[in-house]
Design a protein around this motif. Structure first.
Motif, short mmCIF file in Angstrom:
data_model
loop_
_atom_site.label_atom_id
_atom_site.label_comp_id
_atom_site.label_asym_id
_atom_site.label_seq_id
_atom_site.Cartn_x
_atom_site.Cartn_y
_atom_site.Cartn_z
N GLY A 176 -73.83 17.75 -14.05
CA GLY A 176 -73.85 17.56 -15.23
C GLY A 176 -73.93 15.86 -15.43
O GLY A 176 -75.03 15.47 -16.07
N GLU A 177 -72.38 15.22 -14.39
CA GLU A 177 -72.97 13.75 -14.56
C GLU A 177 -72.54 13.49 -13.40
O GLU A 177 -71.36 14.45 -12.76
N PHE A 178 -72.31 11.85 -13.29
CA PHE A 178 -72.32 11.27 -11.60
C PHE A 178 -71.00 10.05 -12.06
O PHE A 178 -71.98 9.62 -12.68
N SER A 179 -70.33 10.10 -11.89
CA SER A 179 -68.99 8.94 -12.28
C SER A 179 -68.63 8.33 -10.90
O SER A 179 -67.52 9.45 -10.53
N PRO A 180 -68.51 7.41 -10.10
CA PRO A 180 -67.72 6.93 -8.64
C PRO A 180 -66.56 6.07 -9.14
O PRO A 180 -65.72 6.26 -8.37
N LEU A 181 -66.20 5.42 -11.24
CA LEU A 181 -65.52 5.29 -11.09
C LEU A 181 -64.78 6.12 -12.12
O LEU A 181 -65.33 6.97 -12.80
N LEU A 182 -63.40 5.75 -11.75
CA LEU A 182 -62.31 6.72 -12.76
C LEU A 182 -62.55 5.97 -14.11
O LEU A 182 -62.02 6.96 -14.74
N SER A 183 -63.10 5.12 -14.25
CA SER A 183 -62.93 4.60 -16.10
C SER A 183 -63.92 3.51 -15.82
O SER A 183 -63.60 2.57 -14.87
N SER A 184 -63.92 2.53 -16.96
CA SER A 184 -64.68 1.41 -17.16
C SER A 184 -63.62 0.28 -16.16
O SER A 184 -62.83 0.76 -16.54
N LEU A 185 -64.57 -0.33 -15.92
CA LEU A 185 -63.92 -2.30 -15.03
C LEU A 185 -63.61 -2.37 -16.86
O LEU A 185 -64.31 -2.07 -17.66
N PRO A 186 -62.58 -3.28 -16.69
CA PRO A 186 -61.94 -4.14 -17.76
C PRO A 186 -63.32 -4.46 -18.05
O PRO A 186 -64.15 -5.54 -17.81
N CYS A 187 -63.47 -5.33 -19.50
CA CYS A 187 -64.76 -5.87 -20.19
C CYS A 187 -65.44 -6.81 -19.41
O CYS A 187 -66.30 -7.80 -19.39
N ASP A 188 -64.55 -7.81 -19.35
CA ASP A 188 -64.60 -9.02 -18.53
C ASP A 188 -64.41 -9.32 -17.19
O ASP A 188 -64.54 -10.11 -16.31
N ILE A 189 -65.12 -7.69 -15.90
CA ILE A 189 -64.68 -8.15 -14.94
C ILE A 189 -66.01 -7.58 -14.65
O ILE A 189 -66.92 -6.58 -15.28
N HIS A 190 -66.89 -7.97 -13.92
CA HIS A 190 -68.02 -7.39 -13.37
C HIS A 190 -68.12 -7.66 -12.07
O HIS A 190 -67.37 -7.99 -10.76
N LEU A 191 -69.06 -6.56 -11.75
CA LEU A 191 -69.23 -5.75 -10.03
C LEU A 191 -70.45 -6.52 -9.45
O LEU A 191 -71.52 -5.55 -9.34
N VAL A 192 -69.88 -7.64 -9.08
CA VAL A 192 -70.98 -8.23 -8.34
C VAL A 192 -71.99 -6.92 -6.94
O VAL A 192 -72.87 -7.29 -7.00
N ASN A 193 -71.02 -7.24 -6.60
CA ASN A 193 -71.63 -6.02 -4.95
C ASN A 193 -70.75 -4.52 -3.96
O ASN A 193 -69.31 -5.40 -4.30
N LEU A 194 -70.96 -3.72 -4.43
CA LEU A 194 -70.18 -3.50 -3.48
C LEU A 194 -71.39 -2.78 -2.24
O LEU A 194 -71.96 -1.59 -2.42
N ARG A 195 -70.62 -2.80 -0.73
CA ARG A 195 -71.85 -2.70 0.21
C ARG A 195 -71.10 -1.98 1.28
O ARG A 195 -69.63 -2.48 1.57
N THR A 196 -71.81 -1.95 2.19
CA THR A 196 -70.87 -1.43 3.46
C THR A 196 -71.18 -2.43 4.48
O THR A 196 -71.86 -3.43 4.55
N ILE A 197 -69.96 -2.58 5.30
CA ILE A 197 -70.47 -4.13 6.30
C ILE A 197 -70.31 -3.43 8.05
O ILE A 197 -70.49 -2.69 8.22
N GLN A 198 -71.69 -4.71 8.34
CA GLN A 198 -72.43 -3.74 9.12
C GLN A 198 -71.36 -4.89 10.11
O GLN A 198 -70.97 -5.10 10.50
N SER A 199 -71.58 -3.38 11.50
CA SER A 199 -70.38 -3.42 12.44
C SER A 199 -71.47 -4.67 13.60
O SER A 199 -72.11 -5.11 13.60
N LYS A 200 -69.77 -4.89 14.17
CA LYS A 200 -70.07 -6.49 15.32
C LYS A 200 -71.10 -5.99 16.62
O LYS A 200 -71.79 -6.36 17.82
N VAL A 201 -70.82 -3.97 16.78
CA VAL A 201 -71.62 -3.56 18.09
C VAL A 201 -72.52 -2.61 17.48
O VAL A 201 -72.28 -1.63 16.65
N ASP A 202 -73.76 -3.08 18.66
CA ASP A 202 -74.88 -2.19 18.59
C ASP A 202 -75.60 -2.21 16.50
O ASP A 202 -76.27 -1.34 16.64
#
Length: 521
Positions: free
Chosen positions: A410-436
């Protein structure tokens, strides 16, 4: 999936919506912000017997509104339905949209001034030659009063019953008659702005509904709508203003929206710098008018010892406060000559332009006027959240085939709860490997803690999050993953501090942007 794109009468692609044909559609609603939110979702459907249900099959209350082909012509093949959603942070929620004989939508009521509609369809519409009384809209937070032209004139705070002048007007700027004239890069007006003049009262359309009510007035160059949401979340505390501007037939003119208020701003106003921090400004009467215009990326406000009036914007525009208690924003420009700054043409490729704003009136408490002279200022927490929701709206995705996992939960939530009101998630991304060029087993987590002014009462019914003095427990971040390690890094991820180590708690200072390397398992 049978979808049809419908345009507004002005045919601007910015306000197009999908028309959903009711042959069993699944609607996935996504919340792109890191805080839980309550919002109104609106979609177009092909039948007046539409019914929205949650993933468990429980019917959801809806408001049905007319879809307007022109200012006074209703579509007979499309209907707008709106319903309330409460979505977890960065989460998804699934609804079904069906055609049902048992559907019982709440139909919006309409009052039309200075015009009429021939075919009213299923809606209750009342035609009135001109308003005998002031037009009003209200919810549990504020009450708005409008004049005969359909423009807002007053806001009443429901908490204390005080009346505040908040008058919306439009105005024109011309260009100087000297050799150098306004162009793409130069603003050289021919003096103060001249009022937007209309010879007859505009057609005004008033809508009252379960989840929102609005007043729309139609001028020659602007379709102006003020909407008030009747909900208990952040969206209910401010006033939504939408302007669709068309000045394609004008010659060397610039159109502005002016908000005049009773706030004693004393020639001071505040604008944001790239949406990051707030810079105090002072209107200088000895300087040319154009020297008092500044860029506004997300917000501008004026204030006195008791109140703050904030104009929040979904697009970057020029703003000024040329007189006490005023905020003026330039919405579009049409200039016929080159200003010799490299473009080698004027500004005459204008399109129909959609502008979206929110007006927020807040009460201040315990103000030391000496602090007003500081070189920085901060929005309130409610203002931050309003700006975030305005610039990161809930969006919907329609699909015929159900998504099995989402349909089951019925719903999907990747976070356990809301981040604090004054916190902004700028980015959450994978890091590219140095190999290939492959992805590594690490991800980049970038967080920004906003600075806010705590001298504003935070209404408990509006905020669904809290503040934690910048502290976040790493193990309480994600609902589906366990954090194996979290290490501070430079903003570019190129370097790590000499004392970098695995930490169990993130601690951010106000206005700080921090980057972390994170491993999940």
């Amino acid at each position: 999936m049978n979808l049809e794109l419908r345009k507004s009468p002005q045919e601007t692609p910015i306000v197009r919506k999908m028309l959903i044909s009711l042959t069993c559609e699944y609607l996935v609603v996504c919340n792109p912000s890191e805080q839980e939110r309550i919002s109104v979702v609106s979609i177009y459907v092909s039948s007046p017997t539409a019914q929205v249900s949650s993933a468990s099959g429980k019917p959801v209350e809806i408001q049905m509104s007319a879809v307007w082909n022109t200012a006074n012509t209703i579509s007979q093949t499309a209907y707008e339905i709106s319903f309330l959603v409460q979505i977890p942070p960065l989460g998804l929620k699934v609804y079904t949209v069906l055609e049902s004989a048992n559907s019982d939508p709440h139909l919006a009521d309409y009052v039309l001034y200075n015009g009429n509609v021939k075919d009213k369809g299923i809606f209750n519409m009342k035609n009135v030659k001109s308003p005998e009384e002031d037009i009003t809209l209200e919810n549990s937070f504020v009450k708005l009063r409008f004049g005969q032209s359909g423009l807002m004139e007053e806001m009443v705070n429901k908490e204390d019953g005080k009346h505040h002048e908040v008058k919306v007007q439009f105005s024109w700027y011309g260009t100087t008659s000297k050799k150098d004239k306004s162009g793409a890069y130069l603003f050289l007006p021919d003096g103060e702005a001249k009022p937007y003049v209309y010879t007859t009262l505009p057609f005004v359309r008033v809508q009252h509904g379960r989840f929102y009510s609005d007043v729309t007035c139609f001028f020659e160059h602007v379709t102006h709508r003020v909407r008030l949401y009747n909900i208990q979340g952040i969206d209910g505390q401010s006033v939504e203003v939408s302007n669709i501007v068309d000045i394609r037939k004008e010659h060397n003119r610039e159109i502005a929206m002016r908000i005049s208020s009773s706030v004693n701003s004393q020639n001071r106003f505040y604008t944001d710098l790239n949406g990051y921090q707030i810079q105090p400004r002072m209107t200088m009467s000895k300087l040319p008018l154009q020297a008092n215009v500044y860029p506004m990326t997300t917000m501008a406000y004026i204030q006195d010892a008791k109140h703050r009036l904030t104009l929040l914007s979904a697009q970057s525009l020029g703003v000024s406060s040329l007189k006490n208690g005023q905020i003026e924003v330039i919405m579009d420009r049409r200039l016929m000559q080159d200003d010799n700054r490299g473009l080698e043409q004027g500004v005459h490729d204008n399109k129909v332009t959609a502008n979206l704003f929110r007006i927020l009136l807040e009460k201040r408490s315990v103000v030391n006027m000496e602090e007003e002279k500081k070189s920085v200022s901060y929005p309130s927490l409610v203002s931050h959240m309003t700006s975030s929701f305005l610039n990161h709206p809930v969006f919907t995705m329609a699909e015929k085939v159900p998504v099995p996992t989402l349909q089951l939960l019925g719903e999907f939530s990747p976070l356990l709860s809301s981040l604090p009101c004054d916190i902004h998630l700028v980015n959450l991304r994978t890091i590219q490997s140095k190999v290939d060029g492959r992805h590594s087993d690490e991800a980049a987590l970038i967080l920004h803690r906003k600075g806010f002014d705590c001298r504003f009462p935070s209404r408990a019914t509006g905020l669904l999050c809290s503040t934690t003095q910048g502290k976040i427990s790493v193990q309480k971040l994600f609902s589906m993953f366990t954090v194996a390690s979290l290490t501070p890094s430079s903003l570019s991820l190129m370097h790590s501090p000499p004392d970098a180590r695995n930490i169990s708690e993130i601690n951010l200072s106000p206005m700080e942007i921090s980057t972390f390397r994170i491993q999940l398992r």
